[in-house]
Scaffold this motif. Sequence first.
Motif, PDB file in Angstrom:
ATOM      1  N   GLU A 316      33.095  27.143  50.015  1.00 41.37           N
ATOM      2  CA  GLU A 316      31.866  26.647  48.951  1.00 41.37           C
ATOM      3  C   GLU A 316      30.696  26.563  48.887  1.00 41.37           C
ATOM      4  OE1 GLU A 316      32.782  28.453  46.544  1.00 41.37           O
ATOM      5  OE2 GLU A 316      35.108  29.053  47.279  1.00 41.37           O
ATOM      6  N   LYS A 317      30.999  25.001  50.313  1.00 39.07           N
ATOM      7  CA  LYS A 317      29.277  24.303  49.743  1.00 39.07           C
ATOM      8  C   LYS A 317      28.255  25.499  50.246  1.00 39.07           C
ATOM      9  CE  LYS A 317      30.601  19.473  50.576  1.00 39.07           C
ATOM     10  NZ  LYS A 317      31.699  19.026  51.047  1.00 39.07           N
ATOM     11  N   VAL A 318      28.750  26.361  50.429  1.00 37.69           N
ATOM     12  CA  VAL A 318      26.983  27.249  50.735  1.00 37.69           C
ATOM     13  C   VAL A 318      27.659  28.866  50.389  1.00 37.69           C
ATOM     14  CG1 VAL A 318      27.634  26.574  53.172  1.00 37.69           C
ATOM     15  CG2 VAL A 318      28.478  29.141  52.976  1.00 37.69           C
ATOM     16  N   ILE A 319      28.465  29.276  49.535  1.00 37.00           N
ATOM     17  CA  ILE A 319      28.673  30.549  48.745  1.00 37.00           C
ATOM     18  C   ILE A 319      27.930  30.217  47.951  1.00 37.00           C
ATOM     19  CG2 ILE A 319      29.809  31.797  47.740  1.00 37.00           C
ATOM     20  CD1 ILE A 319      32.661  30.968  49.293  1.00 37.00           C
ATOM     21  N   ASN A 343      21.860  31.369  48.485  1.00 34.62           N
ATOM     22  CA  ASN A 343      22.341  30.575  50.195  1.00 34.62           C
ATOM     23  C   ASN A 343      23.315  32.107  50.428  1.00 34.62           C
ATOM     24  OD1 ASN A 343      22.206  29.322  52.730  1.00 34.62           O
ATOM     25  ND2 ASN A 343      22.068  27.550  52.025  1.00 34.62           N
ATOM     26  N   LYS A 344      24.983  31.622  50.548  1.00 39.98           N
ATOM     27  CA  LYS A 344      25.720  32.748  50.837  1.00 39.98           C
ATOM     28  C   LYS A 344      25.832  33.636  49.437  1.00 39.98           C
ATOM     29  CE  LYS A 344      26.787  34.175  54.223  1.00 39.98           C
ATOM     30  NZ  LYS A 344      25.673  35.339  55.565  1.00 39.98           N
ATOM     31  N   ILE A 345      25.736  34.846  49.575  1.00 45.01           N
ATOM     32  CA  ILE A 345      26.129  35.541  48.545  1.00 45.01           C
ATOM     33  C   ILE A 345      26.775  36.506  48.860  1.00 45.01           C
ATOM     34  CG2 ILE A 345      24.951  38.094  46.793  1.00 45.01           C
ATOM     35  CD1 ILE A 345      21.906  36.643  47.397  1.00 45.01           C
ATOM     36  N   LEU A 346      28.008  36.861  47.961  1.00 44.55           N
ATOM     37  CA  LEU A 346      28.980  37.203  48.679  1.00 44.55           C
ATOM     38  C   LEU A 346      29.162  38.323  47.331  1.00 44.55           C
ATOM     39  CD1 LEU A 346      31.815  34.504  49.479  1.00 44.55           C
ATOM     40  CD2 LEU A 346      30.073  36.090  50.335  1.00 44.55           C
ATOM     41  N   PHE A 347      29.607  39.884  48.105  1.00 40.72           N
ATOM     42  CA  PHE A 347      30.419  40.782  46.662  1.00 40.72           C
ATOM     43  C   PHE A 347      31.660  40.991  46.526  1.00 40.72           C
ATOM     44  CE2 PHE A 347      25.863  41.787  48.446  1.00 40.72           C
ATOM     45  CZ  PHE A 347      25.000  41.574  47.389  1.00 40.72           C
ATOM     46  N   LEU A 348      32.246  41.314  46.105  1.00 39.80           N
ATOM     47  CA  LEU A 348      33.588  41.712  45.583  1.00 39.80           C
ATOM     48  C   LEU A 348      33.498  42.432  45.132  1.00 39.80           C
ATOM     49  CD1 LEU A 348      34.159  37.735  43.744  1.00 39.80           C
ATOM     50  CD2 LEU A 348      34.430  38.346  46.268  1.00 39.80           C
ATOM     51  N   PRO A 349      34.565  43.669  45.667  1.00 41.40           N
ATOM     52  CA  PRO A 349      34.195  45.199  46.132  1.00 41.40           C
ATOM     53  C   PRO A 349      35.519  45.438  44.727  1.00 41.40           C
ATOM     54  CG  PRO A 349      34.563  44.631  48.002  1.00 41.40           C
ATOM     55  CD  PRO A 349      34.312  43.338  47.524  1.00 41.40           C
ATOM     56  N   TRP A 350      36.309  44.339  44.570  1.00 38.89           N
ATOM     57  CA  TRP A 350      37.376  44.990  43.181  1.00 38.89           C
ATOM     58  C   TRP A 350      36.832  43.894  42.007  1.00 38.89           C
ATOM     59  CZ3 TRP A 350      40.729  49.316  43.964  1.00 38.89           C
ATOM     60  CH2 TRP A 350      40.051  49.653  45.499  1.00 38.89           C
ATOM     61  N   MET A 351      36.227  43.312  41.983  1.00 36.54           N
ATOM     62  CA  MET A 351      36.088  42.651  40.855  1.00 36.54           C
ATOM     63  C   MET A 351      35.300  44.240  39.077  1.00 36.54           C
ATOM     64  SD  MET A 351      32.584  40.393  40.541  1.00 36.54           S
ATOM     65  CE  MET A 351      32.399  38.328  40.298  1.00 36.54           C
ATOM     66  N   GLU A 352      35.567  42.930  38.588  1.00 37.37           N
ATOM     67  CA  GLU A 352      35.534  44.518  37.189  1.00 37.37           C
ATOM     68  C   GLU A 352      34.097  44.240  36.662  1.00 37.37           C
ATOM     69  OE1 GLU A 352      36.361  47.423  36.450  1.00 37.37           O
ATOM     70  OE2 GLU A 352      37.814  47.654  38.616  1.00 37.37           O
TER      71      GLU A 352
END
Length: 352
Positions: A316-319, A343-352
Amino acid sequence: MSRMMKAIRMYAPRDLRLEQVPVPEIKENEALVKVMAVGICGSDIPRINKYGAYISPITPGHEFSGEIVEVGAAVKNFKVGDRVTVPPLLPCFKCEFCQQGHYSLCKDYKYFGSRNDGAFAQYVAVPEPNLLKVADNVSFEAAATADPLANALHAIKRGGFKPGDKVCVFGLGAIGLYCIQYMKAKGAKIAVAVDVDERKLQVARDCGADVAIDGRAADVVDQVIAATDGGADVCIDASGFPVAQHNAIEATAKHGTMVLLGISHQPLTLSEKCLDWVMRGEKAIVGSWNSFSKPFPGWEWTHGVESLADGTIDAEKVITHKLPLEEVPSIFDKIYKKELYFNKILFLPWME
Ligand SMILES: [Zn+2]
Ligand SMILES: [Zn+2]
C-alpha cells in the motif's frame, strides 16, 4: 457464441481502445485467471506511449493477480478458486540459458502484454508454470505488485546484499521503494534514497529510508558518501537516468557493487574521476535484468509473495491509484502529458 469480456487493445502507440473481445479459450495445461488487479509497469509507459509492442493489436499489461475460474485437464497443482499472481515471462525452457535457469536471458520467449495478450482485460489464459499461489492475507492489489517486487529482489541479489550493508537506491518508483523496504527490513545498517521528486522522498522515508536526498542537488554524491560513511556497499540505480547512474557509480563504496536496473535507452559516459574510482576502489558494476531464477519462476517470486504475506513488504505504501479498466487510455494520456504524479497505478477490471 463465445463469451465476451472487456479488454484494452493497443492498435498503435497512444492508440488504446476499450473493446469487447472473446474470453480466451484455455489449453490443456492452462488455467483461466479472472484478473482482479493489474499494474502499469515502468516498461509499459514507453511501450504504449512511444514504441508499440511486438504484435498489433495487443492487450497490454503484465503485472497482475486474480482468481482461477477454470482449469485445463492437464493442470495438476491448481484448482478453481485459487488466488494467484502471474510471472509474465513465458520462457522456451529449452535453450541453453533456460537450461541454466537464466530464464530472463531466454533466446525464444514470449511475454504477457508485449508478445502475447496481457492483463488489461477481465480474463487471461495462463499456463501452469506461470501460476503462483498467494496467501489469503495478501490482497489482490498487493499480489499484482509481485512483479516489481521480484525485480527488486533480483537486483538486491545481483548486488550481493547482506545484513549490515550500507545501501543506496536512486529512483523511487515501485521497484526502488521495494528495494529500500526489503533491505531495511533485512538488516541494512543504513538505507539512503535519492530521487528528484520530494513526494517520492517522503514515501521512501515512510518505507524505511534513513536518509532521503534530493537528486537535483549538486553534491548528491558527497551527501551519499557522508550518510554512508564512505559509500554504499550496494548502490542500485532504479531510475535509468544517466546522471543518476553516474552518481550511483561514484557513490558506491570501495569493493561495493553498483547495480544497473533502470533502463535508460541512452549512452553513459564516465568521467575520468569516476572511472578512476571504479578501478582504485575495485568496485563492481553489474546489470540486473528482470526477475527470474531456477526453479522457474525462482526465489525472487516465491520469496516475494512470502514477503508480502509476512509483512516484510507493504504494497500500500507504493500504490497511488486504483482505477477501473475504462481509465487506462486517459491515464496513459495524462502520463504522456506529464500531468500526473504517480507511483504504482493499478486497474481493477471488475470495478464498477
Ligand atoms: Zn513489469
Ligand atoms: Zn529459453
